[in-house]
Design an enzyme around this catalytic site. Sequence first.
Site, PDB file in Angstrom:
ATOM      1  CG  LEU A   8     -18.952  40.794 -21.361  1.00  0.00           C
ATOM      2  CD1 LEU A   8     -17.803  40.542 -22.054  1.00  0.00           C
ATOM      3  CD2 LEU A   8     -18.015  42.862 -21.140  1.00  0.00           C
ATOM      4  CB  ALA A   9     -25.116  44.032 -23.655  1.00  0.00           C
ATOM      5  NE  ARG A  15     -22.228  34.535 -34.668  1.00  0.00           N
ATOM      6  CZ  ARG A  15     -21.855  34.029 -34.121  1.00  0.00           C
ATOM      7  NH1 ARG A  15     -21.480  32.802 -33.764  1.00  0.00           N
ATOM      8  NH2 ARG A  15     -21.366  35.239 -32.956  1.00  0.00           N
ATOM      9  N   GLY A  78     -14.216  43.402 -29.523  1.00  0.00           N
ATOM     10  CA  GLY A  78     -14.092  42.057 -29.095  1.00  0.00           C
ATOM     11  C   GLY A  78     -14.368  41.788 -27.288  1.00  0.00           C
ATOM     12  CB  THR A  79     -15.353  39.164 -25.233  1.00  0.00           C
ATOM     13  OG1 THR A  79     -13.925  38.610 -26.195  1.00  0.00           O
ATOM     14  CG2 THR A  79     -16.192  37.877 -25.844  1.00  0.00           C
ATOM     15  NE  ARG A 331     -59.210  48.235 -26.837  1.00  0.00           N
ATOM     16  CZ  ARG A 331     -59.504  49.902 -27.528  1.00  0.00           C
ATOM     17  NH1 ARG A 331     -60.693  49.528 -28.370  1.00  0.00           N
ATOM     18  NH2 ARG A 331     -59.335  51.069 -27.216  1.00  0.00           N
ATOM     19  CE  LYS A 349     -61.628  53.394 -23.893  1.00  0.00           C
ATOM     20  NZ  LYS A 349     -61.815  54.260 -24.614  1.00  0.00           N
ATOM     21  CG  ASN A 375     -79.963  40.903 -21.520  1.00  0.00           C
ATOM     22  OD1 ASN A 375     -79.906  41.588 -22.615  1.00  0.00           O
ATOM     23  ND2 ASN A 375     -80.362  40.346 -20.820  1.00  0.00           N
ATOM     24  CG  ASN A 384     -66.720  55.484 -26.583  1.00  0.00           C
ATOM     25  OD1 ASN A 384     -66.533  55.078 -27.818  1.00  0.00           O
ATOM     26  ND2 ASN A 384     -64.750  54.973 -26.238  1.00  0.00           N
TER      27      ASN A 384
HETATM   28  C1  UD1 Z   1     -17.838  34.304 -26.759  1.00  0.00           C
HETATM   29  C2  UD1 Z   1     -16.640  33.567 -26.657  1.00  0.00           C
HETATM   30  C3  UD1 Z   1     -16.751  31.834 -26.696  1.00  0.00           C
HETATM   31  C4  UD1 Z   1     -17.929  31.109 -26.033  1.00  0.00           C
HETATM   32  C5  UD1 Z   1     -19.316  31.451 -25.984  1.00  0.00           C
HETATM   33  C6  UD1 Z   1     -20.133  31.444 -25.124  1.00  0.00           C
HETATM   34  C7  UD1 Z   1     -14.878  34.815 -27.047  1.00  0.00           C
HETATM   35  C8  UD1 Z   1     -13.914  35.164 -27.776  1.00  0.00           C
HETATM   36  N1  UD1 Z   1     -15.586  33.124 -27.290  1.00  0.00           N
HETATM   37  O1  UD1 Z   1     -18.040  33.861 -28.225  1.00  0.00           O
HETATM   38  O2  UD1 Z   1     -15.650  31.292 -26.458  1.00  0.00           O
HETATM   39  O3  UD1 Z   1     -17.736  29.576 -26.430  1.00  0.00           O
HETATM   40  O4  UD1 Z   1     -18.965  33.159 -25.788  1.00  0.00           O
HETATM   41  O5  UD1 Z   1     -21.270  31.718 -25.777  1.00  0.00           O
HETATM   42  O6  UD1 Z   1     -14.972  35.191 -26.239  1.00  0.00           O
HETATM   43  N2  UD1 Z   1     -19.244  41.582 -27.078  1.00  0.00           N
HETATM   44  C9  UD1 Z   1     -18.888  42.985 -26.737  1.00  0.00           C
HETATM   45  N3  UD1 Z   1     -18.257  43.541 -27.092  1.00  0.00           N
HETATM   46  C10 UD1 Z   1     -17.046  43.227 -28.486  1.00  0.00           C
HETATM   47  C11 UD1 Z   1     -17.761  41.650 -28.237  1.00  0.00           C
HETATM   48  C12 UD1 Z   1     -18.753  40.484 -27.817  1.00  0.00           C
HETATM   49  O7  UD1 Z   1     -19.872  43.574 -25.532  1.00  0.00           O
HETATM   50  O8  UD1 Z   1     -16.521  43.554 -29.171  1.00  0.00           O
HETATM   51  C13 UD1 Z   1     -20.719  40.785 -25.901  1.00  0.00           C
HETATM   52  C14 UD1 Z   1     -20.956  39.978 -26.978  1.00  0.00           C
HETATM   53  O9  UD1 Z   1     -22.605  41.288 -27.368  1.00  0.00           O
HETATM   54  C15 UD1 Z   1     -21.933  39.024 -26.396  1.00  0.00           C
HETATM   55  C16 UD1 Z   1     -20.914  39.100 -25.378  1.00  0.00           C
HETATM   56  O10 UD1 Z   1     -19.687  39.597 -26.149  1.00  0.00           O
HETATM   57  O11 UD1 Z   1     -23.136  40.170 -25.473  1.00  0.00           O
HETATM   58  C17 UD1 Z   1     -20.004  37.295 -26.341  1.00  0.00           C
HETATM   59  O12 UD1 Z   1     -19.580  37.804 -27.739  1.00  0.00           O
HETATM   60  P1  UD1 Z   1     -19.668  37.186 -28.788  1.00  0.00           P
HETATM   61  O13 UD1 Z   1     -19.078  38.426 -29.936  1.00  0.00           O
HETATM   62  O14 UD1 Z   1     -21.946  36.337 -29.304  1.00  0.00           O
HETATM   63  O15 UD1 Z   1     -19.442  35.638 -28.872  1.00  0.00           O
HETATM   64  P2  UD1 Z   1     -19.401  33.849 -29.253  1.00  0.00           P
HETATM   65  O16 UD1 Z   1     -18.329  34.073 -30.389  1.00  0.00           O
HETATM   66  O17 UD1 Z   1     -20.635  33.587 -29.460  1.00  0.00           O
HETATM   67 CA    CA Z   2     -22.224  34.045 -28.247  1.00  0.00          CA
END
Ligand code: UD1
Ligand code: CA
Length: 459
Positions: A8-9, A15, A78-79, A331, A349, A375, A384
């Site tokens: 998940l990224a 923050r 959300g995750t 370089r 270089k 030398n 160059n």
């Molecule tokens: C999350 C967990 C929390 C845990 C913590 C550990 C949830 C709701 N909470 O919180 O319980 O202790 O990780 O590090 O899962 N992401 C997406 N899409 C989204 C939201 C997030 O891909 O819509 C990805 C973010 O890029 C990140 C990961 O999910 O890599 C976690 O998301 P983040 O918002 O950092 O969750 P935390 O608040 O850290």
């Molecule tokens: Ca996180």
Amino acid sequence: MSLHVVILAAGQGKRMRSALPKVLHRLGGRPLLAHVLAAARALRPERIHVVVGHGAEAVRAAFDNERVRWVEQERQLGTAHALAQALPAVPRRATVLVLAGDVPLVRPRTLRRLARAAAGGGLAIATAELSDPSGYGRVVRDAEGRVARIVEERDAAAAERAIRECYCGLLAARASDLARWVARIGRRNAQGEYYLTEAIGIAAEGGVPVAAVKADEPWEVAGVNSRAELAALERRLQRAEAERLLAAGVSLADPARVEVRGALRCGRDVSIDVGCVFEGRVRLADGVRVGPYCVLRDVTVGAGTEVLAFSVLEQATVGARCRIGPYARLRPGARLAAEVHIGNFVEVKASRIGEGAKANHLAYLGDADVGRGVNVGAGTITCNFDGAAKHRTVIEDGAFIGSDATLVAPVRIARGAYIGAGSTITRDAPPGKLTLARARQVTVPGWRPPAKAPTRARG
Ligand code: UD1
Ligand code: CA
């Protein structure tokens, strides 16, 4: 077992207060996501799915030649929502390992334990006992001590906040189960997001065993949400690198003042002074000494060579028993044979420098082939670049270049030639002869200093 990894990224990482997507921030010189991918690869999964959203283009571009399946999460809801985007393409019977792009230092060992704990059809989650659990989801257990659910900090009651057992954002379960649980997750919580953590409560309620896999080291599963957390994790990583070097027999003047941002390999009895930065692939052979405040990026240094203070070496190859610096700059494409001396304020270089050649002070050698035992005097410059193209300078074995010579390329200084100090050389110089190219010195007879005009009295 068919194993699929979903990373998940897609999150922005608010923050971090940054224009850069969070997973592209660097730890140990590599993007966070690169660390996660490497750990995932070590398990040899059938497929790696990476969910991207915020800054998706940039993330994808940064991992151009990675063999992964990119999944787009258009809005970051959300995750659980993120995982739901990836699941349809995962075979139902596969075990899915869900990783977070912002938990970079997790070790393959721990991931293997997670995957194995879920292989029997249950749910496995990674946990850690943290002295400061703030920001993490807390693991709530029932009266029998079984994992019952995860509560996010924002939604936790005071008593729940006191729990120090945390969920680290990584879990494993069968794809079909995950899909079922995720479909039931709502968004009634403090953030109005679909929390993947709810899947744990849903599974437990349905009688599915939830295994808590505790990480050996809390930093291994630490998440990066702020620059402060990133900096703290960087210190952890650097401490581990320093310990590894010391254990391998490298002398570090101060283990807290060396930075390894890549792969540093050292032979026996290598010593490294304070403030050095190693980037990319650096190889130091036996007995190499690196003085204080040097930067080495993608370089190979031969046995017994000494790199003196404040030198910067990039994409260079240095032979054995050389002396580089202080204040030297190598370089890309600088290739030094053995026993070469490159002194202060000398820049090299795309040049080959032959065995025993010396350029000890204030010189620029670019696109040059310098022979053995040459030398190069102080202030010598290879011209160059003619404004459009680069040209080569060839200085054959044993030539002597007097101070402040200007060698206008393309030009060849033949074997054993002498170039007089201050010469501007525009044509090839023959072997074994003294060549001068400068105005002759004259002393003007009968010269007198100019007389001052008599001062007039002001009225
Ligand atoms: C999350 C967990 C929390 C845990 C913590 C550990 C949830 C709701 N909470 O919180 O319980 O202790 O990780 O590090 O899962 N992401 C997406 N899409 C989204 C939201 C997030 O891909 O819509 C990805 C973010 O890029 C990140 C990961 O999910 O890599 C976690 O998301 P983040 O918002 O950092 O969750 P935390 O608040 O850290
Ligand atoms: Ca996180």
